[in-house]
Structures are given as structure tokens and as C-alpha cells.
Design an enzyme around this catalytic site. Structure first.
Site, PDB file in Angstrom:
ATOM      1  N   PRO A   2      13.019 -28.585  -8.350  1.00 31.34           N
ATOM      2  CA  PRO A   2      12.266 -27.461  -8.118  1.00 31.34           C
ATOM      3  C   PRO A   2      10.900 -27.787  -8.545  1.00 31.34           C
ATOM      4  O   PRO A   2      10.691 -28.279  -9.689  1.00 31.34           O
ATOM      5  CB  PRO A   2      12.826 -26.515  -9.374  1.00 31.34           C
ATOM      6  CG  PRO A   2      14.285 -26.980  -9.795  1.00 31.34           C
ATOM      7  CD  PRO A   2      14.096 -28.350  -9.508  1.00 31.34           C
ATOM      8  N   GLU A   3       9.985 -27.573  -7.644  1.00 30.03           N
ATOM      9  CA  GLU A   3       8.468 -27.683  -7.829  1.00 30.03           C
ATOM     10  C   GLU A   3       7.871 -26.333  -8.278  1.00 30.03           C
ATOM     11  O   GLU A   3       8.567 -25.405  -8.148  1.00 30.03           O
ATOM     12  CB  GLU A   3       8.083 -28.455  -6.676  1.00 30.03           C
ATOM     13  CG  GLU A   3       8.466 -29.656  -6.120  1.00 30.03           C
ATOM     14  CD  GLU A   3       7.865 -30.998  -6.670  1.00 30.03           C
ATOM     15  OE1 GLU A   3       6.862 -30.729  -7.367  1.00 30.03           O
ATOM     16  OE2 GLU A   3       8.198 -31.888  -6.262  1.00 30.03           O
TER      17      GLU A   3
END
Ligand SMILES: [Zn+2]
Length: 271
Positions: A2-3
Site C-alpha cells: 500500500p502506497e
């Protein structure tokens, strides 16, 4: 992984289910995350209302009346809102049960995420205190980036991915932003012209905002298996498009490995 946009999408997605709700119970099925889930949090959080959810870098901060939960999704974590009664699946490590009958369920197969607790200002927590500026904040501008790059020979892509310079610019977003700014990823950071820093900052913001927007507001659209917001992939210009024609000039996109990460660029559009 997840960014920043996925974390922000998560924040927006869960906000309306969680804000102003009172925590009825906390269930920890597996405390051994990146750092052990503190037992005092389980007791302290119960009976408290969630006042706000903030994001700093890739950390989510749940502000309760007294104290804050600091949550990081790590490499493989996700947060879902679901009925508290639904049976937990593998890797559903923590439930925060709300008075609505829903719960916030933290799943993390690789357990690099964390759920921590503080009664102090969470922004002063050791993990957050020295984080670099937010890419969407006013502090991150061309002047700031030019100063950070001054006399540095490191490649510009590696500079903008350095979380001590700016938080949350992951590989996809760095590649895409450099394309939109017309800058080759390998150029020495210290050798960019002033207007290139401005263009790059603008491109980073645009790419991140587009990713957050396309992440949508429904949890269903959050993170498909490769960790990108559902609708974003079709808008990519260079990332994982090796050999495919540039969307602007039709030149085949090229790819090389830089700092152990794949980097993609258009040899004609980027100088
Ligand atoms: Zn091109």
C-alpha cells in the site's frame, strides 16, 4: 505494498463508518505484528469515541478522546469495515468493534504492519516525529526540492523516493511523475534546472491526487491484488509498460533497474 494514495483512500473510505463511533471492544487475535500490539491499548480504547482519522505519511492516526491509535498497513495490510459478527479469516489480526455493530478489521498476511497506542501527540511519536514533508502539503515545493537536491549526485528518482526528503512517493508515482515532468530518472538530482524542480513537484502532486481520486470512496475499490487503486492502472503512462508505445509520442517505453527497483521512461519525452 500500500502506497500513500491507497492509505489516503482507506482513510476516506472508512471515515464515515468510524468517526463519532464508540469503541465497544478490541479483539487482538495476533499481537505479533511488526511491533507487538500493546495490551494497554485494548483496555484504554474501549468506551472511547473516535474523534478523527488523520494520515501522516503512510500512518493512519485514529484520534480518540484520550489517546491515539497509530496504524501502518506495512507491506500487505488492509483495513476493512464489516459486520462485527462476520467470521474472521486467516490473517485477520485485530478487530476494533464499534457501537454500530460494525468493526474495523485489520488483515496483514506478512505482519509488517503495526497497531500502536499513544496518549501523547501522535505526531511526536518516535516513528512519526522525523518524517519528511507530505508531498501534498505547501511545504513541499520547488524551492524545498531544489534545496534538498543541491550538490547531490544521487539520481533524481532516488531522491524523490527518499522518505527523508518527502514521504510517500513510491516507485509507481516516482516513475509517472518524472514522465509527466519530462525528466529522465537517472539524471543527477543536483543538476536539474530550477523550473524542472517546479515541474516535478507539480507532477508528483498531480499523479498522487489522480491516484487518490481513482481509488474511489468505496472500500470495494480499495487495492486490487497488485496493490494499486482499481482504476489507476489504465491511466499509467510508463510504469510496467516496457516496449509499449508512449501515450504521447508512440516511442517504445524503456525500462532499467535502478536501486533494485524497476524504472520506466520514454527516451523521447524525458530528457
Ligand atoms: Zn514519449
Amino acid at each position: 505494498m500500500p502506497e500513500l494514495p491507497e492509505v489516503e483512500t482507506t482513510r476516506r473510505g472508512i471515515l464515515r463508518f468510524v468517526r463519532q463511533r464508540t469503541i465497544q471492544s478490541v479483539i487482538v487475535r495476533e499481537p505479533r505484528l511488526r511491533w507487538r500490539v500493546p495490551t494497554e491499548f485494548v483496555n484504554a480504547a474501549v468506551g472511547q469515541q473516535v474523534r478523527a482519522i488523520r494520515r501522516r505519511g503512510k500512518y493512519l492516526l485514529f484520534d480518540l478522546e484520550l489517546g491515539s491509535i497509530i496504524l501502518h498497513l506495512g507491506m500487505s495490510g488492509s483495513l476493512r469495515v464489516m459486520p462485527a459478527s462476520s467470521a474472521p479469516l486467516a490473517h485477520d489480526h485485530v478487530d476494533i468493534v464499534l457501537d454500530s455493530g460494525l468493526c474495523l478489521r485489520f488483515n496483514d498476511p506478512r505482519r509488517f504492519g503495526c497497531v500502536l497506542w499513544t496518549t501523547d501527540d501522535p505526531l511526536e511519536h518516535p516513528l512519526l516525529k522525523s518524517l519528511a514533508p507530505e508531498p501534498l502539503s505547501a511545504k513541499f515545493d520547488g524551492t524545498y526540492l531544489a534545496r534538498a537536491a543541491a550538490r547531490r549526485s544521487v539520481a533524481i528518482k532516488q531522491l524523490i523516493m527518499n522518505s527523508q526528503i518527502v514521504v510517500g512517493v513510491g516507485n509507481i508515482y516516482a516513475s509517472e511523475a518524472l514522465f509527466h515532468a519530462g525528466i529522465r530518472p537517472r539524471r543527477g538530482a543536483g543538476r536539474l534546472r530550477r523550473e524542472e524542480f517546479d515541474a516535478l513537484v507539480a507532477a508528483i502532486r498531480t499523479v498522487l491526487r489522480a491516484a487518490i481520486r481513482s481509488g474511489g470512496t468505496t472500500l470495494r475499490d480499495y487495492v486490487n491484488p497488485d496493490g494499486m487503486p482499481g482504476y489507476f492502472r489504465q491511466k499509467l503512462f510508463v510504469y510496467e509498460r516496457t516496449g509499449e508505445p508512449c501515450r504521447k509520442c508512440r516511442t517504445p517505453i524503456r525500462h532499467f533497474v535502478q536501486g533494485q527497483r524497476s524504472t520506466y521512461f520514454c527516451p523521447k519525452c524525458q530528457r
